[in-house]
Design a protein around this motif. Structure first.
Motif, short mmCIF file in Angstrom:
data_model
loop_
_atom_site.label_atom_id
_atom_site.label_comp_id
_atom_site.label_asym_id
_atom_site.label_seq_id
_atom_site.Cartn_x
_atom_site.Cartn_y
_atom_site.Cartn_z
N ASP A 3 0.94 -1.26 -0.08
CA ASP A 3 -0.06 0.10 -0.27
C ASP A 3 0.89 1.37 -0.04
OD1 ASP A 3 -2.23 -1.59 -0.02
OD2 ASP A 3 -2.71 -1.57 2.02
N ILE A 4 1.95 1.21 0.73
CA ILE A 4 3.01 2.37 1.01
C ILE A 4 3.49 2.61 -0.39
CG2 ILE A 4 4.91 3.61 1.75
CD1 ILE A 4 4.22 1.65 4.29
N LEU A 6 2.35 2.02 -3.44
CA LEU A 6 1.26 2.47 -4.48
C LEU A 6 0.88 3.60 -4.27
CD1 LEU A 6 -1.27 -0.85 -4.57
CD2 LEU A 6 0.32 -0.31 -6.42
N HIS A 7 0.70 4.15 -2.87
CA HIS A 7 0.48 5.43 -2.47
C HIS A 7 1.70 6.39 -2.83
CE1 HIS A 7 -1.26 8.74 -0.20
NE2 HIS A 7 0.28 8.95 0.16
N GLU A 8 2.94 5.91 -3.06
CA GLU A 8 4.12 6.55 -3.21
C GLU A 8 4.38 6.72 -4.68
OE1 GLU A 8 6.15 8.82 -1.43
OE2 GLU A 8 4.74 8.30 0.28
#
Length: 72
Positions: A3-4, A6-8
């Motif tokens: 998730d991190i 993808l978020h970044e």
């Protein structure tokens, strides 16, 4: 880590794509195959790495993560 990444804004590879966690497959929203960045022998090893962040749309690996979990 998925998730991190993808978020970044990274393209994310997850080795255990078919595993369900919190009602979602771990591979949801991630790459379906590794970019061709190395010889096939190296890619075989890379497929076993838990999470890899790739530079968006460039196929260059930026970060490699092995996720360990213990109860002790």
């Amino acid at each position: 880590m998925r998730d991190i990444g993808l978020h970044e804004g990274f393209d994310v590879w997850v080795a255990d794509r078919g595993v369900e966690w919190n009602g979602k497959l771990l591979g949801e929203g991630c790459l379906t195959d590794l970019p061709v960045v190395a010889a096939e022998r190296t890619r075989v090893v890379m497929r076993g790495i838990d999470v890899i962040w790739f530079r968006k749309s460039a196929g260059h690996p930026e970060r490699f993560f092995e996720i360990e979990h213990t109860t002790s």
